[in-house]
Design a protein around this motif. Sequence first.
Motif, PDB file in Angstrom:
ATOM      1  N   ALA A  16      -9.550  -8.455   8.772  1.00  0.00           N
ATOM      2  CA  ALA A  16     -10.875  -8.926   9.189  1.00  0.00           C
ATOM      3  C   ALA A  16     -11.506  -9.794   8.113  1.00  0.00           C
ATOM      4  CB  ALA A  16     -11.778  -7.732   9.497  1.00  0.00           C
ATOM      5  N   LYS A  17     -12.418 -10.657   8.522  1.00  0.00           N
ATOM      6  CA  LYS A  17     -13.071 -11.593   7.617  1.00  0.00           C
ATOM      7  C   LYS A  17     -13.755 -10.950   6.418  1.00  0.00           C
ATOM      8  CE  LYS A  17     -12.290 -15.780   9.115  1.00  0.00           C
ATOM      9  NZ  LYS A  17     -11.690 -16.795   8.240  1.00  0.00           N
ATOM     10  N   PRO A  18     -14.504  -9.823   6.592  1.00  0.00           N
ATOM     11  CA  PRO A  18     -15.151  -9.252   5.418  1.00  0.00           C
ATOM     12  C   PRO A  18     -14.181  -8.918   4.299  1.00  0.00           C
ATOM     13  CG  PRO A  18     -15.971  -8.220   7.419  1.00  0.00           C
ATOM     14  CD  PRO A  18     -14.788  -9.069   7.806  1.00  0.00           C
ATOM     15  N   PHE A  19     -12.926  -8.657   4.666  1.00  0.00           N
ATOM     16  CA  PHE A  19     -11.919  -8.284   3.675  1.00  0.00           C
ATOM     17  C   PHE A  19     -11.197  -9.516   3.153  1.00  0.00           C
ATOM     18  CE2 PHE A  19      -7.507  -6.266   3.114  1.00  0.00           C
ATOM     19  CZ  PHE A  19      -7.705  -6.118   1.759  1.00  0.00           C
ATOM     20  N   SER A  20     -10.559 -10.275   4.035  1.00  0.00           N
ATOM     21  CA  SER A  20      -9.812 -11.461   3.615  1.00  0.00           C
ATOM     22  C   SER A  20     -10.754 -12.639   3.497  1.00  0.00           C
ATOM     23  CB  SER A  20      -8.717 -11.781   4.628  1.00  0.00           C
ATOM     24  OG  SER A  20      -7.684 -10.850   4.568  1.00  0.00           O
ATOM     25  N   MET A 105       0.813  -2.784   7.791  1.00  0.00           N
ATOM     26  CA  MET A 105       0.453  -2.169   9.069  1.00  0.00           C
ATOM     27  C   MET A 105      -0.527  -3.063   9.828  1.00  0.00           C
ATOM     28  SD  MET A 105      -1.065   1.639   9.759  1.00  0.00           S
ATOM     29  CE  MET A 105       0.352   2.332   8.947  1.00  0.00           C
ATOM     30  N   GLU A 106      -1.550  -3.549   9.135  1.00  0.00           N
ATOM     31  CA  GLU A 106      -2.535  -4.411   9.791  1.00  0.00           C
ATOM     32  C   GLU A 106      -1.899  -5.690  10.322  1.00  0.00           C
ATOM     33  OE1 GLU A 106      -5.463  -3.744  10.683  1.00  0.00           O
ATOM     34  OE2 GLU A 106      -5.902  -1.943   9.526  1.00  0.00           O
ATOM     35  N   ALA A 107      -0.890  -6.204   9.609  1.00  0.00           N
ATOM     36  CA  ALA A 107      -0.235  -7.440  10.032  1.00  0.00           C
ATOM     37  C   ALA A 107       0.593  -7.258  11.298  1.00  0.00           C
ATOM     38  CB  ALA A 107       0.643  -7.978   8.908  1.00  0.00           C
ATOM     39  N   GLY A 108       0.989  -6.019  11.584  1.00  0.00           N
ATOM     40  CA  GLY A 108       1.846  -5.771  12.733  1.00  0.00           C
ATOM     41  C   GLY A 108       1.122  -5.276  13.968  1.00  0.00           C
ATOM     42  N   ILE A 109      -0.190  -5.003  13.843  1.00  0.00           N
ATOM     43  CA  ILE A 109      -0.952  -4.454  14.976  1.00  0.00           C
ATOM     44  C   ILE A 109      -2.261  -5.222  15.136  1.00  0.00           C
ATOM     45  CG2 ILE A 109       0.110  -2.196  14.658  1.00  0.00           C
ATOM     46  CD1 ILE A 109      -2.506  -1.237  13.352  1.00  0.00           C
ATOM     47  N   THR A 110      -3.169  -4.708  15.963  1.00  0.00           N
ATOM     48  CA  THR A 110      -4.481  -5.335  16.146  1.00  0.00           C
ATOM     49  C   THR A 110      -5.580  -4.310  15.880  1.00  0.00           C
ATOM     50  OG1 THR A 110      -4.851  -4.767  18.487  1.00  0.00           O
ATOM     51  CG2 THR A 110      -3.440  -6.679  18.017  1.00  0.00           C
ATOM     52  N   LYS A 111      -6.812  -4.785  15.804  1.00  0.00           N
ATOM     53  CA  LYS A 111      -7.942  -3.885  15.568  1.00  0.00           C
ATOM     54  C   LYS A 111      -8.247  -3.015  16.794  1.00  0.00           C
ATOM     55  CE  LYS A 111      -9.062  -4.987  11.321  1.00  0.00           C
ATOM     56  NZ  LYS A 111      -7.915  -5.833  11.000  1.00  0.00           N
ATOM     57  N   ARG A 112      -7.647  -3.319  17.927  1.00  0.00           N
ATOM     58  CA  ARG A 112      -7.809  -2.466  19.103  1.00  0.00           C
ATOM     59  C   ARG A 112      -6.962  -1.214  18.985  1.00  0.00           C
ATOM     60  NH1 ARG A 112      -5.925  -4.392  23.770  1.00  0.00           N
ATOM     61  NH2 ARG A 112      -7.274  -3.012  24.970  1.00  0.00           N
ATOM     62  N   ASP A 113      -5.903  -1.285  18.185  1.00  0.00           N
ATOM     63  CA  ASP A 113      -5.115  -0.092  17.896  1.00  0.00           C
ATOM     64  C   ASP A 113      -5.893   0.799  16.934  1.00  0.00           C
ATOM     65  OD1 ASP A 113      -2.703  -0.896  19.354  1.00  0.00           O
ATOM     66  OD2 ASP A 113      -2.526  -2.446  17.807  1.00  0.00           O
ATOM     67  N   CYS A 114      -5.611   2.086  16.954  1.00  0.00           N
ATOM     68  CA  CYS A 114      -6.359   3.037  16.129  1.00  0.00           C
ATOM     69  C   CYS A 114      -5.536   3.493  14.926  1.00  0.00           C
ATOM     70  CB  CYS A 114      -6.747   4.265  16.951  1.00  0.00           C
ATOM     71  SG  CYS A 114      -7.846   3.907  18.328  1.00  0.00           S
ATOM     72  N   ILE A 115      -6.244   3.791  13.844  1.00  0.00           N
ATOM     73  CA  ILE A 115      -5.625   4.389  12.654  1.00  0.00           C
ATOM     74  C   ILE A 115      -6.459   5.589  12.244  1.00  0.00           C
ATOM     75  CG2 ILE A 115      -4.996   4.080  10.234  1.00  0.00           C
ATOM     76  CD1 ILE A 115      -4.595   1.129  10.750  1.00  0.00           C
ATOM     77  N   ILE A 116      -5.792   6.679  11.904  1.00  0.00           N
ATOM     78  CA  ILE A 116      -6.465   7.858  11.362  1.00  0.00           C
ATOM     79  C   ILE A 116      -5.605   8.350  10.202  1.00  0.00           C
ATOM     80  CG2 ILE A 116      -5.353   9.450  13.002  1.00  0.00           C
ATOM     81  CD1 ILE A 116      -8.040  11.020  13.044  1.00  0.00           C
ATOM     82  N   THR A 117      -6.242   8.749   9.107  1.00  0.00           N
ATOM     83  CA  THR A 117      -5.468   9.082   7.924  1.00  0.00           C
ATOM     84  C   THR A 117      -6.069  10.272   7.198  1.00  0.00           C
ATOM     85  OG1 THR A 117      -4.448   8.130   5.937  1.00  0.00           O
ATOM     86  CG2 THR A 117      -6.717   7.482   6.394  1.00  0.00           C
ATOM     87  N   ALA A 118      -5.469  10.613   6.054  1.00  0.00           N
ATOM     88  CA  ALA A 118      -5.944  11.726   5.236  1.00  0.00           C
ATOM     89  C   ALA A 118      -7.015  11.217   4.274  1.00  0.00           C
ATOM     90  CB  ALA A 118      -4.761  12.355   4.499  1.00  0.00           C
ATOM     91  N   TYR A 119      -7.082  11.782   3.088  1.00  0.00           N
ATOM     92  CA  TYR A 119      -8.191  11.490   2.172  1.00  0.00           C
ATOM     93  C   TYR A 119      -7.920  10.342   1.216  1.00  0.00           C
ATOM     94  CZ  TYR A 119      -5.073  15.036   0.293  1.00  0.00           C
ATOM     95  OH  TYR A 119      -3.956  15.749  -0.030  1.00  0.00           O
TER      96      TYR A 119
END
Length: 392
Positions: A16-20, A105-119
């Motif tokens: 996303a733009k705020p990051f890149s 991971m971000e390069a292979g998917i879209t922001k419509r896909d979900c990510i959930i992770t640990a700490y």
Amino acid sequence: MALSRASHRGVGSALAKPFSAAFTLSRPISSDAPLTVETSVPFTAHNCEAPPRAVATSSSELLTFFRDMALMRRMEISADSLYKAKLIRGFCHLYDGQEAVAIGMEAGITKRDCIITAYRDHCTFLGRGGTLLEVFAELMGRREGCSRGKGGSMHFYKKESGFFGGHGIVGAQVPLGCGLAFAQKYSKDETVTFALYGDGAANQGQLFEALNIAALWDLPAILVCENNHYGMGTAEWRAAKSPAYYKRGDYVPGLKVDGMDVLAVKQACKFAKEHALKNGPLILEMDTYRYHGHSMSDPGSTYRTRDEISGVRQERDPIERVRKLLLSHDIASEKELKDIEKEVRKEVDEAIAKAKESPMPDASELFTNVYAKGYGTESFGADRKEVRVTLP
């Protein structure tokens, strides 16, 4: 990694733009023609066909990968300094060394896909489109943080970009991720969920229960084991009879990936998404490494040698791998890459300064986001007689 020119469908930054943030080289890229890069090592598959090692990319994508991983690295190193200065309190788990997983991971998917992770979630949040200000403000418990300064290091969140948080309970995010995948299948929206966990969580019973029902219902769930080879201070071989985590699903297909190769991660995640939408769950084991200890209380040198750490830095560092590609194919010069790193350092320093100016949450925030709104919840004293406060 061997690199050759080839044709492929257009590639752009998946971040996303705020990051890149936009950046330019002192000279224009002579050719942004499509490129093909071969992954550093082959994929190893379990109950499925491995994707090809040839990965489609471009000069601009490689430059973006370099900058974004350098930004993540600088952010985490700065968080280390802020913690030691006691501006960050509580738990803090850093991601330096593992940046290729978040970026690929971000390069292979879209922001419509979900990510959930640990700490260990700072870089994953940034990759989902979060800003440096939101990161540092949250780490320092300030209002402008992504969770309003109330979550801290372990509880970043960005629902609008499909990031459903960092979670502090070991392995507990995996059943939640399968629940997200159930919602996606129910909605028929052709998206998937990536549920990330570490090798230290790979023996959790809830992980296998969630995987079983995901397989029964053919849910579009991809379980990603970020295997950095140490669960806190315990080496994987001491904790797991079978550390081949990509095979742990038995009846569920799996793929082992070089998690220090950003292009291999991109290829694997793209493959995993296509597979999950057609066939149900898949396990990805990302072979990666963290340079810091488990958390800020862990020096990270009592259960592994300094030679081991420096050896990984020299041979497998994800940023250096991309740097070598950029240099060897004359996409950028050493000076231009150093200029990018200077830009990154300045950007991080400015975000830290702004985060320090952000106020602390108001005391009334102690009572928000605890109960559902509109229920008129009342808080009593210890004697249960006197109403102390009515929660919003």
